[in-house]
Design a protein around this motif. Sequence first.
Motif, PDB file in Angstrom:
ATOM      1  N   ILE A 125       0.873  -1.178   0.000  1.00 15.08           N
ATOM      2  CA  ILE A 125       0.000   0.000   0.000  1.00 15.08           C
ATOM      3  C   ILE A 125       0.906   1.223   0.000  1.00 15.08           C
ATOM      4  N   LYS A 183      -2.721  -0.683  -3.624  1.00 14.38           N
ATOM      5  CA  LYS A 183      -3.632   0.415  -3.320  1.00 14.38           C
ATOM      6  C   LYS A 183      -2.825   1.679  -3.054  1.00 14.38           C
ATOM      7  N   SER A 194      -3.428   0.199   6.134  1.00 18.96           N
ATOM      8  CA  SER A 194      -2.604  -1.007   6.236  1.00 18.96           C
ATOM      9  C   SER A 194      -3.088  -1.902   7.372  1.00 18.96           C
TER      10      SER A 194
END
Length: 262
Positions: A125, A183, A194
């Motif tokens: 992420i 993402k 996260s």
Amino acid sequence: MEKSLEYIIYEKKNNIAIIKLNRPEVLNAINQQLFSELEYIVKVIEEDQEIRAIILTGMGDKAFVAGGDIAMMKEMTLMEGEKFVYAGQAFLNRLENSRKIVIAALNGFTLGGGLEIALACDLRIAAEHVQLGLPEVTVGVYPGWGGTQRLARLVGVGIAKQLVFTGDRIPASEAKQLGIVNKVVPKDQLMEESLALAERILKNSPIAVMQAKKAINHGVDLALEKALTLEAEAWLVNFATEDRVEGLRAFLDREKPNYKGR
């Protein structure tokens, strides 16, 4: 914990371990001590049966890891370089095949060895401002901690060659389009997102998740027929567990499953 840590900040939230790389004055560049501390803390986490997920990030918002310590590498002999590259590969192989789910929370520059570390994690992420790349060729070396191999397997040979041969940096948005990150989020939401991702995974059967990870990691480089055999074998390991019975029972009874990891 026996070893004192200078360049690692470690905390544990329920079943999630959070590792923060802490050399912000040099953009969290990897030197021997940071590498040694990272190896150590991952080993500690692996031995902690309560922990099911790891979130790996950097201190500050400038860098996740901006690469290896250039000053250190400049002074290395060939024998030292050999030890360094093989040690890095071995560690990232262990991280990739950890029995924990590993999420890289990319909070800043993710370059060189930093991207190689991120590629060895299960999921990535990135904050919106993050730039990623493998710029090693611009300083006379090239990725040696799995960058050429994991990136090519993730995005294809053509894109990997372009990024490695040019050393270009790309923004997080482009990395998302290429499939390098899962993402992209605003930087002030990075850890929240996260942790939320880790918690969603941890709601599922730990054995099912680990067998799925094994099937993906070890099957991706096999011919399809062999990979399907591996998948079936891992599926049968999971099918023999109490968690499988509990998960199916809970679904039929419209209840939340109580997984026990056995």
